[in-house]
Design a protein around this motif. Structure first.
Motif, PDB file in Angstrom:
ATOM      1  N   ILE A  76      -4.283   8.206   5.462  1.00  0.00           N
ATOM      2  CA  ILE A  76      -4.689   7.219   4.467  1.00  0.00           C
ATOM      3  C   ILE A  76      -4.421   5.812   5.014  1.00  0.00           C
ATOM      4  O   ILE A  76      -3.318   5.519   5.468  1.00  0.00           O
ATOM      5  N   PRO A  77      -5.419   4.930   4.983  1.00  0.00           N
ATOM      6  CA  PRO A  77      -5.177   3.544   5.432  1.00  0.00           C
ATOM      7  C   PRO A  77      -4.095   2.890   4.580  1.00  0.00           C
ATOM      8  O   PRO A  77      -4.130   2.961   3.351  1.00  0.00           O
ATOM      9  N   VAL A  78      -3.146   2.258   5.244  1.00  0.00           N
ATOM     10  CA  VAL A  78      -2.008   1.682   4.523  1.00  0.00           C
ATOM     11  C   VAL A  78      -2.155   0.179   4.314  1.00  0.00           C
ATOM     12  O   VAL A  78      -1.206  -0.476   3.895  1.00  0.00           O
ATOM     13  N   THR A  79      -3.352  -0.327   4.584  1.00  0.00           N
ATOM     14  CA  THR A  79      -3.578  -1.767   4.412  1.00  0.00           C
ATOM     15  C   THR A  79      -3.226  -2.225   3.006  1.00  0.00           C
ATOM     16  O   THR A  79      -2.613  -3.282   2.809  1.00  0.00           O
ATOM     17  N   ILE A  80      -3.599  -1.422   2.008  1.00  0.00           N
ATOM     18  CA  ILE A  80      -3.360  -1.809   0.624  1.00  0.00           C
ATOM     19  C   ILE A  80      -1.871  -1.942   0.335  1.00  0.00           C
ATOM     20  O   ILE A  80      -1.453  -2.762  -0.488  1.00  0.00           O
ATOM     21  N   MET A  81      -1.033  -1.151   1.034  1.00  0.00           N
ATOM     22  CA  MET A  81       0.406  -1.239   0.815  1.00  0.00           C
ATOM     23  C   MET A  81       0.944  -2.575   1.318  1.00  0.00           C
ATOM     24  O   MET A  81       1.751  -3.228   0.648  1.00  0.00           O
ATOM     25  N   ALA A  82       0.492  -3.008   2.489  1.00  0.00           N
ATOM     26  CA  ALA A  82       0.953  -4.291   3.037  1.00  0.00           C
ATOM     27  C   ALA A  82       0.473  -5.455   2.181  1.00  0.00           C
ATOM     28  O   ALA A  82       1.235  -6.400   1.916  1.00  0.00           O
ATOM     29  N   VAL A  83      -0.784  -5.391   1.748  1.00  0.00           N
ATOM     30  CA  VAL A  83      -1.315  -6.448   0.887  1.00  0.00           C
ATOM     31  C   VAL A  83      -0.534  -6.506  -0.421  1.00  0.00           C
ATOM     32  O   VAL A  83      -0.205  -7.589  -0.924  1.00  0.00           O
ATOM     33  N   THR A  84      -0.219  -5.338  -0.984  1.00  0.00           N
ATOM     34  CA  THR A  84       0.572  -5.290  -2.208  1.00  0.00           C
ATOM     35  C   THR A  84       1.961  -5.867  -1.991  1.00  0.00           C
ATOM     36  O   THR A  84       2.525  -6.511  -2.886  1.00  0.00           O
ATOM     37  N   GLY A  85       2.519  -5.647  -0.796  1.00  0.00           N
ATOM     38  CA  GLY A  85       3.818  -6.236  -0.482  1.00  0.00           C
ATOM     39  C   GLY A  85       3.780  -7.746  -0.581  1.00  0.00           C
ATOM     40  O   GLY A  85       4.716  -8.373  -1.084  1.00  0.00           O
ATOM     41  N   GLY A  86       2.689  -8.354  -0.111  1.00  0.00           N
ATOM     42  CA  GLY A  86       2.550  -9.799  -0.225  1.00  0.00           C
ATOM     43  C   GLY A  86       2.361 -10.250  -1.660  1.00  0.00           C
ATOM     44  O   GLY A  86       2.879 -11.296  -2.072  1.00  0.00           O
ATOM     45  N   LEU A  87       1.621  -9.467  -2.439  1.00  0.00           N
ATOM     46  CA  LEU A  87       1.414  -9.789  -3.850  1.00  0.00           C
ATOM     47  C   LEU A  87       2.707  -9.740  -4.649  1.00  0.00           C
ATOM     48  O   LEU A  87       2.981 -10.593  -5.494  1.00  0.00           O
ATOM     49  N   LEU A  88       3.504  -8.724  -4.369  1.00  0.00           N
ATOM     50  CA  LEU A  88       4.719  -8.490  -5.162  1.00  0.00           C
ATOM     51  C   LEU A  88       5.903  -9.344  -4.730  1.00  0.00           C
ATOM     52  O   LEU A  88       6.627  -9.890  -5.570  1.00  0.00           O
ATOM     53  N   PHE A  89       6.112  -9.435  -3.426  1.00  0.00           N
ATOM     54  CA  PHE A  89       7.375  -9.967  -2.924  1.00  0.00           C
ATOM     55  C   PHE A  89       7.244 -11.260  -2.129  1.00  0.00           C
ATOM     56  O   PHE A  89       8.258 -11.802  -1.678  1.00  0.00           O
ATOM     57  N   GLY A  90       6.024 -11.741  -1.926  1.00  0.00           N
ATOM     58  CA  GLY A  90       5.857 -12.944  -1.132  1.00  0.00           C
ATOM     59  C   GLY A  90       5.814 -12.635   0.352  1.00  0.00           C
ATOM     60  O   GLY A  90       5.976 -11.489   0.782  1.00  0.00           O
ATOM     61  N   LEU A  91       5.630 -13.655   1.156  1.00  0.00           N
ATOM     62  CA  LEU A  91       5.427 -13.466   2.585  1.00  0.00           C
ATOM     63  C   LEU A  91       6.663 -12.931   3.298  1.00  0.00           C
ATOM     64  O   LEU A  91       6.580 -11.955   4.051  1.00  0.00           O
ATOM     65  N   THR A  92       7.818 -13.540   3.043  1.00  0.00           N
ATOM     66  CA  THR A  92       9.022 -13.158   3.797  1.00  0.00           C
ATOM     67  C   THR A  92       9.522 -11.773   3.437  1.00  0.00           C
ATOM     68  O   THR A  92       9.623 -10.877   4.283  1.00  0.00           O
ATOM     69  N   ILE A  93       9.856 -11.567   2.152  1.00  0.00           N
ATOM     70  CA  ILE A  93      10.392 -10.273   1.729  1.00  0.00           C
ATOM     71  C   ILE A  93       9.331  -9.187   1.861  1.00  0.00           C
ATOM     72  O   ILE A  93       9.619  -8.060   2.289  1.00  0.00           O
ATOM     73  N   GLY A  94       8.094  -9.520   1.510  1.00  0.00           N
ATOM     74  CA  GLY A  94       7.021  -8.535   1.636  1.00  0.00           C
ATOM     75  C   GLY A  94       6.837  -8.066   3.063  1.00  0.00           C
ATOM     76  O   GLY A  94       6.596  -6.885   3.313  1.00  0.00           O
ATOM     77  N   SER A  95       6.950  -8.976   4.018  1.00  0.00           N
ATOM     78  CA  SER A  95       6.818  -8.603   5.429  1.00  0.00           C
ATOM     79  C   SER A  95       7.949  -7.683   5.860  1.00  0.00           C
ATOM     80  O   SER A  95       7.727  -6.684   6.553  1.00  0.00           O
TER      81      SER A  95
END
Length: 241
Positions: A76-95
């Motif tokens: 399953i492509p995990v792109t949506i998980m990384a994008v969601t990380g940015g939506l939820l936690f911002g750039l630093t914590i999401g990364s």
């Protein structure tokens, strides 16, 4: 049974019939599971995933990492998980969370491939087999970095291929971790831009993707150089830095 340094049966040895039977059963189970996951399991929309994770409060960090790791074990492509990380936690914590989740999934797939064995995994890789095997037959560190950064190559063939084709842990771990960081940040930056559109967040997206492109070119050149230096035919262990 004697084994060589790659963990494969040494020349002259034969695998016991029961071991062959178990590997064939494992192949059938894994392939069927992969097919079922691809056609029957989809990650929920970003807004649904966002609301679900936010509902767990502080525990959402660990829920997110766990979901990411599980997704990274599958095709399953995990792109949506990384994008969601940015939506939820911002750039630093999401990364940070995205890199941890992606790495745990990659590490788990690596060891699963080692457990299943080369014969099983090479069949499971399908159309990715020739490309991944060709890359990983020499210059292990550079090869893993190149495949991890190269557009169009998902994480899962690299993860399983590295385990199957004898890339050693001390090569695979740093190569995977270092090369997945730029890609994860670039995807998280997109999510952060969606959540907070602006000049600064947009600039981070452009910077992150520019870094990914530059590193991809550099990694590919280093792989070609390292492969040529060894004549294109050494094992990945010989090419370890």
């Amino acid at each position: 049974m004697q084994e060589n340094q790659d963990g494969e049966p040494a020349a002259g040895d034969h695998e016991a019939p029961w071991a062959t039977w178990l590997r064939n059963v494992a192949l059938i189970v894994v392939v069927l599971a992969m097919i079922w996951v691809v056609f029957n399991v989809d990650l929920p929309p970003v807004d649904t995933l966002q609301a679900t994770i936010e509902g767990f409060g502080w525990a959402g960090w660990f829920i997110f990492i766990g979901l990411y790791a599980l997704a990274a074990l599958t095709p399953i492509p995990v792109t949506i998980m990384a994008v969601t990380g940015g939506l939820l936690f911002g750039l630093t914590i999401g990364s940070v969370l995205s890199v941890i989740g992606a790495f745990l999934g990659a590490w788990g797939a690596y060891w699963l491939a080692r457990a299943l064995g080369k014969q099983v995994v090479t069949r499971m890789l399908g159309r990715y087999r020739a490309h991944v095997e060709n890359q990983l037959t020499s210059a292990g560190f550079e090869a893993v970095c190149t495949l991890r950064l190269m557009p169009g190559v998902p994480y899962w063939p690299v993860n399983y291929g590295s385990g199957a084709f004898g890339v050693r842990t001390h090569v695979y771990v740093p190569a995977s971790l270092l090369s997945m960081i730029p890609g994860q940040i670039s995807l998280v930056a997109v999510g952060n831009f969606i959540a907070e559109p602006g000049v600064i967040s947009g600039a981070w997206v452009l910077i992150a993707w520019a870094v990914v492109i530059v590193l991809t070119v550099l990694a590919y050149r280093r792989w070609r150089t390292a492969r040529g230096a060894f004549g294109g035919g050494p094992t990945v262990q010989d090419a370890a830095p």
